[in-house]
Each structure stands twice: as C-alpha cells, then as structure tokens.
Design a protein around this motif. Structure first.
Motif, mmCIF file in Angstrom:
data_model
loop_
_atom_site.group_PDB
_atom_site.id
_atom_site.type_symbol
_atom_site.label_atom_id
_atom_site.label_comp_id
_atom_site.label_asym_id
_atom_site.label_seq_id
_atom_site.Cartn_x
_atom_site.Cartn_y
_atom_site.Cartn_z
ATOM 1 N N ARG A 406 62.981 93.460 17.967
ATOM 2 C CA ARG A 406 63.314 92.623 19.023
ATOM 3 C C ARG A 406 62.714 90.958 18.533
ATOM 4 O O ARG A 406 62.393 90.977 17.200
ATOM 5 N N GLU A 410 60.584 88.309 22.723
ATOM 6 C CA GLU A 410 60.767 89.379 23.449
ATOM 7 C C GLU A 410 59.495 90.706 23.087
ATOM 8 O O GLU A 410 59.176 91.631 24.028
ATOM 9 N N GLN A 414 57.347 92.565 25.506
ATOM 10 C CA GLN A 414 57.139 94.046 25.493
ATOM 11 C C GLN A 414 55.731 94.453 25.213
ATOM 12 O O GLN A 414 55.243 95.524 25.878
#
Length: 522
Positions: A406, A410, A414
């Motif tokens: 990612r 991101e 996460q």
C-alpha cells in the motif's frame, strides 16, 4: 519425188531419235533430283524421329525425378504424422494432468470453504462471547484483524476471478486465431483453383501441339500424293513412248535396247519409290507412336505434378498442425504451471486458515475459562510474554509486517484499523529488530514503510504520534535527499546496499508508492 520422200523419212527418223535422246536426257536429269528430294525427306523424318526419341527420354527422366520427389514427400508426410501422433499423446497427458490439477484445486477450494465456514462459526461464537464479556476490547481488535484478513482473502479471490476472466479472453483470442486460419485455408483453396485453371490452359496448348502434328501429317500425305502424281506422269510418258515405238517400228531394234535400259531404270526407280513410301509410312507410324508416348508421358508428368502439389499441400497442413499442437502443448504446460502455482497458493492459504482456526479455538478456550478475570489479551499487550502469529514480539511491543502493498497513507490507515500504528523506532535495538524483520521470503525488494514523514513541514521529520525526530536517525549514506522534492515518507531497506549496516538503512521515498508496511502495538 522418191528421193525427196527418202530425205523426209531420214529427217523424220533423225528427229524421232533426237526426241528420244532428249527424253532420255530429261529422265536422267529429273529422276536423280526426285530421288534426292525423297532421300532428304527421309533424312528429315529420321531427324524428327530422333528428336521425338530424345523428348521421350527427357520426359521419362522427369517422370523418374517426380517419382523420387513423390517418395520423399510421402516419407516426410509419414514423419510428420508420427510427430503429430506424439504431440497428440503429449497433449492428452498434459490434459489429464490439467484435469487432475483442476480436481485437486477444486478439493482444496472445498477444504478452504469448509475452513472458512468453521472460521465463520468460530467468529460467530467469538462474537457471542464478546456480547457476554463487554470488557474484552482487545478481543474486538482481534476480530478486526480477522476481518482484515478475510478482506485480504476476498481480494485474493477477486484476483483469481480476474485470472479466470483473462483465461476466458485468451480462449476467445484462440478462437479468433482459428477463424483467421480458416480464412487463410480458403485463400489457399482459391490459389489451387487458379493453378487448376493454369493446368487447363496447358492442356489447351498441348491440344494445339497435337493439331500441329496432325497438320504435319497432312503435309506428308500431300507429298505422298505428289509422288503418286509423278509416278502417273511417268506412266503417261511410258505410254507416249510405246506410241512412238509403234510409229518407229523400223528403228525398234536400236531403240529397244535403250528402251530396255530405261525400263530397267524405271523399275529400279519404282522399287526405290516403293521402298521410300514404305519407309515414309514406317516413319509416320513411328511418329504417331512417339507422339502417343509423348502425350502419355506428359499426362503422367501432369499427374505426378498434381500429386507433388497435393503432397506439398499435405506437408504444409501437417506442419501447421504440428505448430498448432506445439503451441497448444506450450499453452497446456503454462496452464499446468499456473495450476501448480494456484495449488501451492491454495495449500498455503489452507495452512494459514488452519493456523487461524487453531488460534480461534485457543482464544475460545481462553475466553471460556477467563470470563470473570482480567483479559489475557491486555496482559499480552502490556508484557508481550506470548506471541500469536502473524504478530512478532520485541520488548513490550507487538509488530506486524504486512503481506500486501500500500501507499504510506493507506498503510497508516490500515494499521489504525488494526488498532495499531505505523512502527515508531526509539532505539538501536529496535532498529536492528525491524531491519531483520523485513527479511521475509515474500518481500522481494526487502523494504517497508515506517511511521516517519515530513508531510507537514519540509525537512521536519515527525512520527505518526506527532513527536519530532530529535535524534540523528538511522539514515543511509546521502539520505534523506528528497529527489525532485517529492520524497516525504521513510522506508527501511534490507538489501545488498545495507548488508551489515542495519543502523544505516532509512531512505526517503515517494509517499504514493505501494510497498509493504510494519504496524506496532505498544
């Protein structure tokens, strides 16, 4: 008066003798020329006979060559058929292996589904236990981890669906290729039709040559008729000589010897004429026979040429089929490799699901025995005395290295969804641990995001908890360099460039770039 009559008779006799001598001279002049002309025609016919014999030999040689070519093409056809049979056997074997791999894939998929069902059941039981034990907040975080893992598996299933869609497109492409090959075969059929028309034109040319030979035969017949007319003329001259012989009865004795000589010469000439006519007929028969043999050889040559073309066509078709079978063999081998890879991936996923199932069962047992006590999860997060995969312990923290790639933002989100944050490195020991943690088999480029960036203020490096980096850090040589003013996020690298240098492995990179990441729970 009588003396005058005697002189007239003498003059008449002298005139008759002179005429006879002139006739003899004319015959002696014209007959050799006629004999010479007949001999020349005989020589010409013999030359024609020799030429036709040579043509027959050449056609026989061509026929032998075409026969040898035919045999070679038949051998090549046999070899190609054998290669075709071997390729078909290989395709059959690969198809069977493919079917076996499909069956094995289906079995693993079913087992995966069963494990997912068990995982779902255990998750439901875990949810029920969570409703009974509201104080287990960390259990809720673990469920979020499970949801994340299931989301990843969903993405993997979607990727498999995409792969199957690509395979469908490949099959459609193969169908298009076969349609194009069909069009090519139709074009070849049109070419063969044109060659057939050319052969018909060649047949027409041979027919014209036949007509020319018939015309030559007619000319020879005309020559024969002219010879017969010459014989008739000679016969008429013979009759005239008989009439003159009757008139010249008194000079019969003198002229009989000459007449006898001329008759013998005439007989000889007639015999020669007859012989030449017979030779002429024989030569015409030979010409006819050679012409027929020539036509037969040309027909045989045409047949062998057609057979050669057919064998070449069959050779081309078999070669194309061989190439198609080889391509199909290659495709099946690739599909076999893909299925084996999928089989390996499904086996790994099966093992992971079994591990997760074991973990959930352990969680279930711990929750059942510790409903009224302080949750073991909280003790684990504070002391890190036990390690539950895929999390790794170090000091008082748990660390998780992702299996997906990612961007930096991101990755940060996460980790927050997992109840954690991008890793914050506070010591050299922790840096060495993180550097070693990146060395996973599935991380091919050996690099991962950490929780450090200068997104807010260029040159001011802050951790994700808002603290400013107040130490020199663990930068690689000549880093950070902010290439093109676009490198604002930090990664840790464990490659040949940082081999043996774990304390010099930080690098600034473009934040939108996708790579692995490390989460931390303290």
């Amino acid at each position: 008066m009588e003396g005058g009559d005697t002189r007239e008779v003498k003059y008449f006799r002298m005139a008759v003798v002179s005429l006879g001598l002139l006739c003899v001279l004319l015959l002696s002049i014209t007959l050799p020329a006629a004999i010479k002309g007949i001999a020349e025609r005989n020589q010409q016919q013999q030359l024609i006979h020799i030429n036709l014999t040579k043509e027959r030999d050449e056609l026989q040689a061509k026929t032998t060559i075409l026969t040898e070519d035919k045999n070679l093409l038949q051998k090549m056809n046999t070899i190609l058929n054998q290669n075709k049979d071997q390729l078909q056997e290989n395709i059959t074997i690969l198809t069977e292996e493919k079917d076996q791999l499909h069956e094995r894939n289906a079995i693993l998929t079913q087992e995966k589904g069963q494990l997912q069902e068990k995982n779902t059941i255990l998750s439901q039981e875990k949810d029920q236990l969570q409703t009974m034990n509201t104080t287990l907040n960390l259990d809720n975080e673990q469920l979020q981890d499970n949801i994340t893992i299931l989301t990843q598996e969903k993405g993997q299933l979607q990727e498999r669906n995409t792969i199957l869609t690509h395979e469908k497109i490949q099959l459609l492409t193969m169908n298009t290729i076969l349609t194009q090959e069909k069009g090519q075969l139709q074009e070849k059929n049109a070419i063969l039709t044109q060659e057939k028309d050319q052969l018909q034109e060649r047949n027409t040319i041979l027919t014209e040559e036949k007509d020319q030979l018939q015309t030559m035969n007619t000319i020879l017949n005309q020559d024969k008729e002219q010879l017969q007319e010459n014989v008739t003329i000679l016969t008429e001259e013979k009759d005239q000589l008989h009439e003159r012989n009757a008139i010249l009865t008194q000079e019969k004795g003198q002229l009989q010897e000459k007449n006898t000589i001329l008759s013998q010469e005439k007989d000889q000439l007639q015999t020669m004429n007859t012989t030449l006519n017979l030779d002429n007929e024989q030569l015409q028969d030979n010409i006819t026979i050679l012409t027929q043999e020539k036509e037969q050889l040309q027909e045989r040559n045409t047949i062998l040429s057609q057979e050669k073309i057919q064998l070449l066509t069959m050779n081309t078709i078999l070669t194309q089929e061989k190439e198609q079978l080889q391509e199909r063999n290659t495709i099946l081998s690739q599909e076999k490799d893909q299925l084996q890879k999928m089989n390996t991936i499904l086996t790994e996923e099966k093992d992971q699901l079994q591990t997760m199932n074991t973990i959930l069962n352990q969680d279930k047992e711990q929750k059942a025995s510790c409903r009224k006590e302080t949750p073991s999860w909280s003790r684990r997060w504070t002391s890190c005395r036990e390690e539950i995969p895929p999390w790794k312990c170090f000091g008082s923290s748990q660390y998780y290295i992702s299996r997906d790639m990612r961007s930096w933002n991101e990755s940060k989100q996460q980790c927050m969804d997992l109840g954690a944050h991008l890793v914050i490195i506070d010591s050299e020991e922790e840096q060495e641990f993180i550097h070693a943690l990146i060395n996973q088999p599935y991380i091919y480029d050996k690099r991962a995001w950490i929780g450090l960036s200068d997104l807010e203020t260029e040159g001011t490096w802050k951790w994700v908890d808002g603290k400013v980096l107040d130490t020199p850090g663990f930068w690689m040589q000549d880093e950070p360099n902010d290439v093109h003013g676009a490198e604002d996020c930090v990664e840790v690298i464990n490659s040949w460039r940082t081999l043996g240098l774990p304390l010099k492995s930080w690098n600034d990179n473009v934040c939108r770039k996708a790579m692995y990441y490390i989460c931390e729970i303290q």
